[in-house]
Scaffold this motif. Structure first.
Motif, PDB file in Angstrom:
ATOM      1  N   SER A 111       0.814  -1.222   0.000  1.00 46.10           N
ATOM      2  CA  SER A 111       0.000   0.000   0.000  1.00 46.10           C
ATOM      3  C   SER A 111       0.843   1.266   0.000  1.00 46.10           C
ATOM      4  CB  SER A 111      -0.929   0.004   1.219  1.00 46.10           C
ATOM      5  OG  SER A 111      -0.182   0.041   2.426  1.00 46.10           O
ATOM      6  N   THR A 114       5.216   3.872  -2.874  1.00 56.63           N
ATOM      7  CA  THR A 114       5.153   5.092  -3.678  1.00 56.63           C
ATOM      8  C   THR A 114       6.258   5.070  -4.727  1.00 56.63           C
ATOM      9  OG1 THR A 114       6.642   6.290  -2.205  1.00 56.63           O
ATOM     10  CG2 THR A 114       4.270   6.395  -1.705  1.00 56.63           C
ATOM     11  N   ASN A 149      -6.681  -0.676  -0.310  1.00 61.15           N
ATOM     12  CA  ASN A 149      -7.399  -0.475  -1.562  1.00 61.15           C
ATOM     13  C   ASN A 149      -6.784  -1.331  -2.666  1.00 61.15           C
ATOM     14  OD1 ASN A 149      -7.707   1.026  -4.304  1.00 61.15           O
ATOM     15  ND2 ASN A 149      -9.312   1.941  -3.017  1.00 61.15           N
ATOM     16  N   ASP A 151      -7.336  -1.449  -5.990  1.00 60.34           N
ATOM     17  CA  ASP A 151      -6.927  -0.728  -7.196  1.00 60.34           C
ATOM     18  C   ASP A 151      -5.585  -0.025  -6.992  1.00 60.34           C
ATOM     19  OD1 ASP A 151      -9.204  -1.512  -8.573  1.00 60.34           O
ATOM     20  OD2 ASP A 151     -10.348   0.268  -7.996  1.00 60.34           O
ATOM     21  N   LYS A 152      -5.402   0.537  -5.814  1.00 56.53           N
ATOM     22  CA  LYS A 152      -4.131   1.194  -5.500  1.00 56.53           C
ATOM     23  C   LYS A 152      -2.996   0.174  -5.474  1.00 56.53           C
ATOM     24  CE  LYS A 152      -1.853   4.064  -1.987  1.00 56.53           C
ATOM     25  NZ  LYS A 152      -2.012   4.726  -0.663  1.00 56.53           N
ATOM     26  N   ARG A 155      -2.011  -0.680  -9.031  1.00 55.76           N
ATOM     27  CA  ARG A 155      -1.225   0.414  -9.633  1.00 55.76           C
ATOM     28  C   ARG A 155       0.206   0.393  -9.103  1.00 55.76           C
ATOM     29  NH1 ARG A 155      -5.945   3.474  -8.607  1.00 55.76           N
ATOM     30  NH2 ARG A 155      -4.954   4.433  -6.790  1.00 55.76           N
ATOM     31  N   ASN A 156       0.338   0.206  -7.797  1.00 59.08           N
ATOM     32  CA  ASN A 156       1.674   0.207  -7.192  1.00 59.08           C
ATOM     33  C   ASN A 156       2.537  -0.930  -7.717  1.00 59.08           C
ATOM     34  OD1 ASN A 156       0.855   2.391  -5.687  1.00 59.08           O
ATOM     35  ND2 ASN A 156       0.733   1.306  -3.736  1.00 59.08           N
TER      36      ASN A 156
END
Length: 344
Positions: A111, A114, A149, A151-152, A155-156
């Motif tokens: 999560s 970044t 999440n 979807d997050k 993406r990560n």
């Protein structure tokens, strides 16, 4: 088909006697988490509360561990009683460890991956980045990873893989999935989903750690068959665990750190590893006298350890898939990289 490979105990003894330093040092660097996963032993216990005074591994302690591991090119397995990336020092610490010659295997829920953190992890070629996903769809993920999440996460992970390929980093990217009741009927699709993205998908057994509800396992079949003599657990022959206070435990199963093999503030990891108490307990395991070792006597999860299907096997499988994709992009098939019942 029984895939378990029973180790040659003479080989085990040689490994025990000749092992100067553990191949893996597990460091739970964080006792703070951003999720309350129902399968987690920390969610279902008061262990985190006992670390309220020291929720993260201090920088000085991590560097002390790294310096010694670096001398032996040992792998530091960065894990936690929570999410490692919550620690504001962890990326700096990983960079330091790689700089002094240690290898790094990071376990994260993904999560907090970044772009800035990912870029730094890949720049130093973090040896393995393992994302604990536990699901391949949004609805299931919401149940097994509450507060996070899906979807997050996707993406990560996609950014992580694409950036790794762009930088030509040697980092392996692995997704792990715990085979629990919530995944029944969904495990195969979850593996297929992530297998199209990452280097390897690791199916983990549901472990109780003497804390969680064993009925939540979707596959309680043991790796180790019932034999006349109990096969010794491989963990004490290859790894130790050190908590945020520097305490060394006998086994990674001992997440309460009830066993005490010294503190790295006072002795070296090597001294503990080669100490008489460690040697004695390993010998008891070789002799099948596990009941004389308190932590082994009450361990319900020993049958899910394996000498053959283990962390090193997972890294090898990830490497093979990476090589196949690199040699013949678009030509490999997921079935070639079958998901054997791997754990830890």
């Amino acid at each position: 088909m029984n895939r378990y490979h029973v180790p040659d105990l003479d080989d085990v003894r040689l490994k025990n006697e000749g092992g100067e330093f553990p191949a893996m040092v597990i460091v739970p660097v964080s006792y703070v988490c951003n999720s309350r996963c129902p399968n987690c032993a920390y969610t279902n216990s008061d262990i985190r509360d006992s670390y309220n005074d020291t929720p993260f591994m201090p920088d000085e302690l991590f560097k002390r561990i790294s310096d010694e591991c670096g001398k032996y090119n040992a792998l530091i397995r960065v894990s936690g009683g929570g999410e490692p990336l919550i620690s504001k020092h962890i990326i700096d610490q990983i960079e330091y460890a790689k700089g002094v010659g240690a290898r790094i295997g990071l376990i994260t829920n993904g999560s907090l991956l970044t772009p800035e953190r990912v870029d730094r992890l890949l720049k130093v070629n973090t040896d393995a980045i393992e994302i604990s996903a536990d699901a391949g769809d949004k609805d299931t993920y919401a149940k097994v990873r509450p507060g996070l999440n899906f979807d997050k996460l996707v993406r990560n992970v996609k950014y992580l893989v694409n950036k790794r390929n762009e930088l030509k980093s040697t980092s392996r990217i692995i997704v792990s999935i715990i085979n629990q009741k919530e995944l029944q009927g969904k495990l195969e699709s979850a593996v297929a989903y992530w297998n199209k993205i990452v280097d390897h998908v690791q199916i983990r057994k549901y472990l109780t750690w003497s804390i969680c509800d064993p009925s939540q396992s979707a596959d309680p079949t043991p790796y180790i068959p019932e034999l006349p003599v109990r096969v010794p657990c491989p963990f004490p022959f290859e790894r130790v665990m050190i908590d945020v206070r520097g305490k060394i435990s006998f086994c990674a199963y001992d997440i309460r750190f009830e066993t005490d093999f010294g503190n790295v503030h006072k002795i070296s990891i090597k001294q503990a590893w080669q100490g008489e108490k460690f040697k004695k307990w390993r010998q008891l395991l070789l002799e099948g006298k596990y009941e004389e070792i308190p932590v082994c006597n009450k361990c319900p999860d020993w049958k899910y350890r394996s000498w053959h299907y283990n962390y090193w096997n997972i890294l090898n499988k990830a490497d093979k898939k990476k090589e196949a994709i690199s040699d013949s992009p678009g030509e490999f098939e997921d079935e070639e990289f079958d998901n054997l019942p791997l754990d830890l």
